[in-house]
Structure formats: structure tokens, C-alpha cells
Scaffold this motif. Structure first.
Motif, PDB file in Angstrom:
ATOM      1  N   GLN A   1      -3.096  -0.364  -4.530  1.00  8.78           N
ATOM      2  CA  GLN A   1      -4.504  -0.288  -4.925  1.00  8.78           C
ATOM      3  C   GLN A   1      -4.996   1.156  -4.917  1.00  8.78           C
ATOM      4  O   GLN A   1      -5.697   1.590  -5.828  1.00  8.78           O
ATOM      5  CB  GLN A   1      -5.375  -1.133  -3.998  1.00  8.78           C
ATOM      6  N   GLN A   2      -4.605   1.909  -3.904  1.00  9.57           N
ATOM      7  CA  GLN A   2      -5.021   3.311  -3.823  1.00  9.57           C
ATOM      8  C   GLN A   2      -4.448   4.124  -4.986  1.00  9.57           C
ATOM      9  O   GLN A   2      -5.136   4.977  -5.546  1.00  9.57           O
ATOM     10  CB  GLN A   2      -4.603   3.911  -2.487  1.00  9.57           C
ATOM     11  N   VAL A   3      -3.204   3.857  -5.351  1.00 14.34           N
ATOM     12  CA  VAL A   3      -2.596   4.570  -6.480  1.00 14.34           C
ATOM     13  C   VAL A   3      -3.327   4.231  -7.774  1.00 14.34           C
ATOM     14  O   VAL A   3      -3.656   5.125  -8.564  1.00 14.34           O
ATOM     15  CB  VAL A   3      -1.086   4.241  -6.604  1.00 14.34           C
TER      16      VAL A   3
ATOM     17  N   ARG B   1       1.970  15.415  -7.489  1.00 18.64           N
ATOM     18  CA  ARG B   1       1.881  15.714  -6.049  1.00 18.64           C
ATOM     19  C   ARG B   1       1.341  14.524  -5.259  1.00 18.64           C
ATOM     20  O   ARG B   1       1.865  14.188  -4.195  1.00 18.64           O
ATOM     21  CB  ARG B   1       0.987  16.940  -5.809  1.00 18.64           C
ATOM     22  N   SER B   2       0.316  13.888  -5.773  1.00 10.98           N
ATOM     23  CA  SER B   2      -0.283  12.751  -5.065  1.00 10.98           C
ATOM     24  C   SER B   2       0.667  11.566  -5.003  1.00 10.98           C
ATOM     25  O   SER B   2       0.727  10.877  -3.986  1.00 10.98           O
ATOM     26  CB  SER B   2      -1.597  12.342  -5.730  1.00 10.98           C
ATOM     27  N   LEU B   3       1.406  11.322  -6.073  1.00  8.74           N
ATOM     28  CA  LEU B   3       2.376  10.221  -6.047  1.00  8.74           C
ATOM     29  C   LEU B   3       3.461  10.483  -5.012  1.00  8.74           C
ATOM     30  O   LEU B   3       3.908   9.552  -4.330  1.00  8.74           O
ATOM     31  CB  LEU B   3       2.976  10.004  -7.436  1.00  8.74           C
TER      32      LEU B   3
ATOM     33  N   LEU C   1       9.042   5.964 -10.824  1.00  9.42           N
ATOM     34  CA  LEU C   1       9.024   5.942 -12.290  1.00  9.42           C
ATOM     35  C   LEU C   1       7.758   6.600 -12.837  1.00  9.42           C
ATOM     36  O   LEU C   1       7.814   7.377 -13.806  1.00  9.42           O
ATOM     37  CB  LEU C   1       9.129   4.511 -12.807  1.00  9.42           C
ATOM     38  N   ILE C   2       6.620   6.301 -12.213  1.00  8.89           N
ATOM     39  CA  ILE C   2       5.364   6.912 -12.662  1.00  8.89           C
ATOM     40  C   ILE C   2       5.426   8.420 -12.458  1.00  8.89           C
ATOM     41  O   ILE C   2       5.066   9.201 -13.347  1.00  8.89           O
ATOM     42  CB  ILE C   2       4.161   6.306 -11.914  1.00  8.89           C
ATOM     43  N   ARG C   3       5.904   8.834 -11.296  1.00  8.33           N
ATOM     44  CA  ARG C   3       6.007  10.274 -11.013  1.00  8.33           C
ATOM     45  C   ARG C   3       6.944  10.939 -12.028  1.00  8.33           C
ATOM     46  O   ARG C   3       6.653  12.035 -12.523  1.00  8.33           O
ATOM     47  CB  ARG C   3       6.500  10.503  -9.589  1.00  8.33           C
TER      48      ARG C   3
ATOM     49  N   THR D   1       2.237   0.578 -14.324  1.00  7.20           N
ATOM     50  CA  THR D   1       1.064   0.169 -13.552  1.00  7.20           C
ATOM     51  C   THR D   1       0.665  -1.272 -13.856  1.00  7.20           C
ATOM     52  O   THR D   1       0.140  -1.956 -12.976  1.00  7.20           O
ATOM     53  CB  THR D   1      -0.142   1.115 -13.766  1.00  7.20           C
ATOM     54  N   ASP D   2       0.938  -1.744 -15.061  1.00 11.88           N
ATOM     55  CA  ASP D   2       0.705  -3.165 -15.353  1.00 11.88           C
ATOM     56  C   ASP D   2       1.608  -4.043 -14.492  1.00 11.88           C
ATOM     57  O   ASP D   2       1.179  -5.081 -13.984  1.00 11.88           O
ATOM     58  CB  ASP D   2       0.936  -3.470 -16.835  1.00 11.88           C
TER      59      ASP D   2
END
Length: 155
Positions: A28-30, A63-65, A85-87, A132-133
Motif C-alpha cells: 500500500q505504501q509503495v 531509491r525509494s523502492l 521488477l518495478i525498480r 502494480t496491477d
């Protein structure tokens, strides 16, 4: 929330504990963090001149990921893989910008290459949307509201 042991003592029978975040809370935070990032939400009519801002945004996301990954306690698991994967998608976007972001920031005497910027931006957005989906579906969360993947910037 979970609990993780951080230390123990034998003689005094002591133990140290800390509360850990659940994967759902981290997910949720991401999603909340990514929801308003310029690199994912820039709208129609944006040109290459938006490139530096998008590169800065992508670097912040990368950086946040990495920081969110450090919060995950399980060594394996879907969330860890998805965040990687997102990073990686953000890293690919940054790399597409070339050394020092020159592809997305032409010199004064160079013509801007909006096509390369827009293609990299759309690729990033599509890759992040796909992952993210999956995260949102797994944890029964609301997904990101990103501009449509088939929308060409500048049209």
C-alpha cells in the motif's frame, strides 16, 4: 504487523523484538508513493523538455523502492520480486536517458528527440502498470490510476 526478534540474552533470559510491516502495508505504501510521481503521471502534450524532471523523479522512485525492499522481511516472495521488477523498469528508463541524461536533455544546438523520450516514458509506464496491477490484485488494494498505455504524449 509482525514481530521480529532482534536480539537475545542467555543469562538473563532476555529477548529484543521489533514490529515489522506486513507485505500488504508495504504494498500500500509503495502504491501510494508511486501514485503521484511525475514520471508516471505526466499528461498529454509533454515534450522532451520535461526529461530532466522525469529523470529526477525516476531516480527518486528507484531509491525509494530500494528502501521499501529493505523493509520486507521474507527473503523470497511475490512482493520482493515485484518491487525488484518495478525498480528495474525505472533503471531501464534512466539508462534510456543515456550518460548524464543527455538523450532526454539535448545540448542547446541539438534538436530534441521527443520520440525517444516518449517511447521510454510509455514503456516505463506500461511496465509499472502491469506489475502494480498484479500487486494491487494480490493484496486487494486499489491500483494506480495511470494515463492509458496507448496514449501518445504530445498528441
Amino acid at each position: 504487523m509482525g514481530i521480529r526478534q532482534t536480539g537475545a540474552g542467555a543469562a538473563g533470559f532476555s529477548a529484543n523484538w521489533e514490529f515489522t510491516k506486513s507485505d500488504k502495508l508495504i504494498a500500500q505504501q509503495v502504491l501510494d508513493f508511486l501514485a503521484d510521481k511525475r514520471v508516471l503521471t505526466v499528461g498529454r502534450g509533454r515534450s522532451l523538455w520535461e526529461g530532466q524532471y522525469c529523470l529526477d523523479s525516476a531516480n527518486e522512485c528507484r531509491r525509494s523502492l530500494s528502501a521499501y525492499l529493505e523493509q520486507i522481511q521474507k527473503p523470497g516472495g511475490d512482493l520482493r520480486e515485484w518491487l525488484r521488477l518495478i525498480r528495474a523498469s525505472f533503471v531501464d528508463f534512466i539508462e534510456a536517458g543515456g550518460p548524464e541524461g543527455r538523450t532526454f536533455r539535448p545540448a542547446e544546438n541539438e534538436a530534441p528527440n521527443d520520440d525517444a523520450f516518449n517511447a521510454a516514458l510509455l514503456c516505463l509506464r506500461d511496465e509499472v502498470r502491469e506489475v502494480t496491477d498484479a500487486v494491487a490484485a494480490k493484496f486487494k488494494l486499489k491500483g494506480l490510476n495511470l494515463p492509458p498505455g496507448n496514449l501518445r504524449l504530445g498528441e
